[in-house]
Design an enzyme around this catalytic site. Structure first.
Site, PDB file in Angstrom:
ATOM      1  N   PHE A  14     -26.967 -28.280  77.466  1.00 17.56           N
ATOM      2  CA  PHE A  14     -27.890 -29.059  77.215  1.00 17.56           C
ATOM      3  C   PHE A  14     -26.528 -30.577  77.425  1.00 17.56           C
ATOM      4  O   PHE A  14     -25.755 -30.443  77.026  1.00 17.56           O
ATOM      5  CB  PHE A  14     -28.472 -29.528  75.047  1.00 17.56           C
ATOM      6  CG  PHE A  14     -27.423 -29.392  74.566  1.00 17.56           C
ATOM      7  CD1 PHE A  14     -26.746 -28.621  73.516  1.00 17.56           C
ATOM      8  CD2 PHE A  14     -27.195 -30.878  73.439  1.00 17.56           C
ATOM      9  CE1 PHE A  14     -25.745 -28.149  72.984  1.00 17.56           C
ATOM     10  CE2 PHE A  14     -25.786 -31.066  73.011  1.00 17.56           C
ATOM     11  CZ  PHE A  14     -25.037 -29.961  72.472  1.00 17.56           C
ATOM     12  N   ASP A  46     -21.657 -34.189  64.318  1.00 23.34           N
ATOM     13  CA  ASP A  46     -21.040 -35.446  65.436  1.00 23.34           C
ATOM     14  C   ASP A  46     -20.230 -34.735  66.121  1.00 23.34           C
ATOM     15  O   ASP A  46     -19.195 -34.114  66.367  1.00 23.34           O
ATOM     16  CB  ASP A  46     -20.835 -36.649  64.707  1.00 23.34           C
ATOM     17  CG  ASP A  46     -21.222 -37.735  65.467  1.00 23.34           C
ATOM     18  OD1 ASP A  46     -22.780 -37.990  65.215  1.00 23.34           O
ATOM     19  OD2 ASP A  46     -20.195 -38.198  65.864  1.00 23.34           O
ATOM     20  N   SER A  47     -20.636 -35.124  67.319  1.00 22.75           N
ATOM     21  CA  SER A  47     -20.956 -33.767  68.140  1.00 22.75           C
ATOM     22  C   SER A  47     -20.373 -35.262  69.568  1.00 22.75           C
ATOM     23  O   SER A  47     -21.175 -36.234  70.113  1.00 22.75           O
ATOM     24  CB  SER A  47     -20.630 -33.198  68.543  1.00 22.75           C
ATOM     25  OG  SER A  47     -21.553 -32.884  68.902  1.00 22.75           O
ATOM     26  N   TYR A 103     -24.600 -33.329  78.185  1.00 23.98           N
ATOM     27  CA  TYR A 103     -23.637 -33.390  79.441  1.00 23.98           C
ATOM     28  C   TYR A 103     -23.162 -32.081  80.133  1.00 23.98           C
ATOM     29  O   TYR A 103     -22.460 -31.594  80.748  1.00 23.98           O
ATOM     30  CB  TYR A 103     -22.581 -33.818  79.077  1.00 23.98           C
ATOM     31  CG  TYR A 103     -22.303 -35.346  78.683  1.00 23.98           C
ATOM     32  CD1 TYR A 103     -23.057 -36.498  79.612  1.00 23.98           C
ATOM     33  CD2 TYR A 103     -22.800 -35.627  77.084  1.00 23.98           C
ATOM     34  CE1 TYR A 103     -22.902 -37.557  79.287  1.00 23.98           C
ATOM     35  CE2 TYR A 103     -22.957 -37.712  76.996  1.00 23.98           C
ATOM     36  CZ  TYR A 103     -23.722 -37.998  77.809  1.00 23.98           C
ATOM     37  OH  TYR A 103     -23.779 -39.558  77.881  1.00 23.98           O
ATOM     38  N   ASP A 104     -23.325 -31.041  79.320  1.00 17.71           N
ATOM     39  CA  ASP A 104     -22.921 -29.469  79.775  1.00 17.71           C
ATOM     40  C   ASP A 104     -23.587 -29.218  81.424  1.00 17.71           C
ATOM     41  O   ASP A 104     -22.149 -28.645  81.873  1.00 17.71           O
ATOM     42  CB  ASP A 104     -24.308 -27.979  79.445  1.00 17.71           C
ATOM     43  CG  ASP A 104     -23.898 -27.868  77.803  1.00 17.71           C
ATOM     44  OD1 ASP A 104     -22.319 -28.436  77.180  1.00 17.71           O
ATOM     45  OD2 ASP A 104     -24.283 -26.892  77.184  1.00 17.71           O
ATOM     46  N   ASN A 148     -31.810 -31.819  66.635  1.00 16.78           N
ATOM     47  CA  ASN A 148     -31.742 -31.717  68.184  1.00 16.78           C
ATOM     48  C   ASN A 148     -31.593 -30.426  68.758  1.00 16.78           C
ATOM     49  O   ASN A 148     -30.550 -29.572  67.907  1.00 16.78           O
ATOM     50  CB  ASN A 148     -29.799 -32.186  68.466  1.00 16.78           C
ATOM     51  CG  ASN A 148     -29.442 -31.770  69.819  1.00 16.78           C
ATOM     52  OD1 ASN A 148     -29.665 -31.330  70.702  1.00 16.78           O
ATOM     53  ND2 ASN A 148     -27.907 -32.913  70.615  1.00 16.78           N
ATOM     54  N   HIS A 180     -16.607 -26.993  70.798  1.00 15.94           N
ATOM     55  CA  HIS A 180     -15.889 -27.565  70.555  1.00 15.94           C
ATOM     56  C   HIS A 180     -16.609 -27.130  69.315  1.00 15.94           C
ATOM     57  O   HIS A 180     -16.111 -27.001  67.557  1.00 15.94           O
ATOM     58  CB  HIS A 180     -16.448 -28.995  70.831  1.00 15.94           C
ATOM     59  CG  HIS A 180     -17.648 -29.679  70.992  1.00 15.94           C
ATOM     60  ND1 HIS A 180     -17.993 -28.315  72.312  1.00 15.94           N
ATOM     61  CD2 HIS A 180     -18.600 -30.485  70.670  1.00 15.94           C
ATOM     62  CE1 HIS A 180     -19.393 -29.241  72.452  1.00 15.94           C
ATOM     63  NE2 HIS A 180     -20.050 -30.305  71.375  1.00 15.94           N
ATOM     64  N   ARG A 181     -17.776 -27.047  69.449  1.00 11.26           N
ATOM     65  CA  ARG A 181     -19.006 -26.768  67.766  1.00 11.26           C
ATOM     66  C   ARG A 181     -18.551 -25.645  66.937  1.00 11.26           C
ATOM     67  O   ARG A 181     -18.528 -25.862  66.192  1.00 11.26           O
ATOM     68  CB  ARG A 181     -20.416 -26.375  68.607  1.00 11.26           C
ATOM     69  CG  ARG A 181     -20.676 -26.510  67.294  1.00 11.26           C
ATOM     70  CD  ARG A 181     -23.108 -27.001  67.900  1.00 11.26           C
ATOM     71  NE  ARG A 181     -22.757 -28.483  68.414  1.00 11.26           N
ATOM     72  CZ  ARG A 181     -22.823 -29.009  69.750  1.00 11.26           C
ATOM     73  NH1 ARG A 181     -22.462 -27.837  70.769  1.00 11.26           N
ATOM     74  NH2 ARG A 181     -23.088 -30.066  69.999  1.00 11.26           N
ATOM     75  N   THR A 198     -29.423 -31.533  61.253  1.00  8.89           N
ATOM     76  CA  THR A 198     -29.721 -31.975  62.951  1.00  8.89           C
ATOM     77  C   THR A 198     -31.380 -31.255  63.263  1.00  8.89           C
ATOM     78  O   THR A 198     -32.001 -30.957  63.440  1.00  8.89           O
ATOM     79  CB  THR A 198     -29.166 -31.421  63.962  1.00  8.89           C
ATOM     80  OG1 THR A 198     -29.280 -31.724  65.860  1.00  8.89           O
ATOM     81  CG2 THR A 198     -28.967 -29.764  64.267  1.00  8.89           C
TER      82      THR A 198
HETATM   83  P1  ITT Z   1     -27.781 -34.662  65.794  1.00  8.28           P
HETATM   84  O1  ITT Z   1     -27.598 -36.605  64.630  1.00  8.28           O
HETATM   85  O2  ITT Z   1     -29.084 -35.091  64.436  1.00  8.28           O
HETATM   86  O3  ITT Z   1     -26.951 -33.721  64.916  1.00  8.28           O
HETATM   87  P2  ITT Z   1     -27.871 -36.336  68.409  1.00  8.28           P
HETATM   88  O4  ITT Z   1     -28.439 -35.878  69.181  1.00  8.28           O
HETATM   89  O5  ITT Z   1     -27.668 -37.538  67.445  1.00  8.28           O
HETATM   90  O6  ITT Z   1     -27.834 -34.428  67.082  1.00  8.28           O
HETATM   91  P3  ITT Z   1     -25.156 -36.737  67.861  1.00  8.28           P
HETATM   92  O7  ITT Z   1     -25.378 -38.236  67.565  1.00  8.28           O
HETATM   93  O8  ITT Z   1     -23.792 -35.242  67.484  1.00  8.28           O
HETATM   94  O9  ITT Z   1     -26.085 -35.509  68.335  1.00  8.28           O
HETATM   95  O10 ITT Z   1     -24.815 -37.020  70.107  1.00  8.28           O
HETATM   96  C1  ITT Z   1     -23.710 -35.999  70.490  1.00  8.28           C
HETATM   97  C2  ITT Z   1     -24.182 -36.166  72.387  1.00  8.28           C
HETATM   98  O11 ITT Z   1     -23.598 -35.660  72.322  1.00  8.28           O
HETATM   99  C3  ITT Z   1     -25.340 -35.055  72.521  1.00  8.28           C
HETATM  100  O12 ITT Z   1     -26.953 -35.989  72.349  1.00  8.28           O
HETATM  101  C4  ITT Z   1     -24.897 -35.038  73.821  1.00  8.28           C
HETATM  102  O13 ITT Z   1     -25.289 -35.795  74.310  1.00  8.28           O
HETATM  103  C5  ITT Z   1     -23.526 -34.856  73.654  1.00  8.28           C
HETATM  104  N1  ITT Z   1     -22.758 -33.562  73.275  1.00  8.28           N
HETATM  105  C6  ITT Z   1     -22.727 -32.875  72.042  1.00  8.28           C
HETATM  106  N2  ITT Z   1     -22.432 -31.889  72.183  1.00  8.28           N
HETATM  107  C7  ITT Z   1     -22.309 -31.295  73.405  1.00  8.28           C
HETATM  108  C8  ITT Z   1     -22.377 -30.157  73.928  1.00  8.28           C
HETATM  109  O14 ITT Z   1     -21.936 -28.712  73.512  1.00  8.28           O
HETATM  110  N3  ITT Z   1     -22.974 -30.160  75.164  1.00  8.28           N
HETATM  111  C9  ITT Z   1     -23.101 -31.144  75.862  1.00  8.28           C
HETATM  112  N4  ITT Z   1     -23.419 -32.142  75.302  1.00  8.28           N
HETATM  113  C10 ITT Z   1     -23.251 -32.813  73.953  1.00  8.28           C
END
Ligand code: ITT
Length: 214
Positions: free
Chosen positions: A169, A84-85, A171-172, A19, A197-198, A17
């Protein structure tokens, strides 16, 4: 004999990732599970335009597997952990879901961060909603030479009516955790990690992997 513990002795996995918010949560989690996390940069996997076209699927599971497989190949076959989350809101029929990262991205104004824009759009969409139930969902996938394994984790909560706190980060700042009775934008990283969830997906995944080796 009493041996000094060295982190170098732990097996390595690459965190697939870019992120930073995810990396901050994943590093301590994988260490707790007995692994040493290596970033994509440290593994010599430089950012590439292709990365934009990896997550094209409609499910968290398919996207997590696509990311893990892609970075496994790009790292020359090393062990890779991808996830993916996203946030699924009942009143929005599960949206933003797999589109959480760039939800309503067309209206993003210059100078506004993606996270701030997403939160703003969610508050607008939920303005008149009394039913505020939502959950974060994460599918974590491990890919290694010889196999793949995935696990899902969820955390239930509600969408707040206004932002709360600045921690975390995505939507937290608008997610109220039922278990913690607190907002993810305010609670400590340790508290979030107890229920998120993670954390649930990654702990289950790495535990199952270790059990498979026995
Ligand atoms: P990678 O693909 O590089 O892992 P990404 O930001 O593109 O990073 P995702 O496609 O999985 O990741 O998108 C996840 C989005 O969902 C993320 O950008 C947040 O907006 C939201 N999200 C996921 N987990 C979260 C959390 O623990 N707290 C807040 N928002 C979350």
């Amino acid at each position: 004999m009493n041996r000094a513990f060295s982190e170098d002795a732990l097996p390595e996995l690459i965190l697939a990732t870019r992120n930073a918010g995810k990396v901050r949560e994943l590093e301590p989690l994988v260490r707790e599970c007995g692994w040493r996390a290596v970033s994509l940069d440290a593994a010599g996997v430089a950012a590439h335009a292709d990365e934009e076209h990896v997550e094209v699927f409609d499910t968290f599971a398919d996207n997590a597997l696509a990311k893990a497989t892609y970075y496994h190949a790009r790292s020359g076959g090393r062990v890779v952990l991808a996830e993916d989350s996203g946030l699924c809101v009942d009143a929005l029929n599960g949206a933003p879901g797999v589109h959480s990262k760039r939800w309503r991205g067309d209206s993003l104004m210059e100078g506004v961060s993606l996270d701030a824009h997403n939160v703003e759009q969610l508050l607008l969409a939920m303005h008149d909603e009394a039913q505020r139930a939502a959950r974060f969902v994460c599918v974590a996938t491990l890919v290694w030479d010889g196999g793949t394994l995935s696990h899902e984790g969820t955390v239930e909560g509600e969408i707040l009516r206004e932002r709360c706190g600045t921690d975390g980060f995505g939507y937290d700042p608008v997610f109220w955790s039922r278990e913690l009775q607190g907002c993810f934008g305010v609670v400590t990283r340790e508290a979030k990690s107890a229920v998120s969830h993670r954390a649930r997906a990654v702990r289950a995944l790495l535990r199952a992997f270790a059990e498979g080796l026995r």
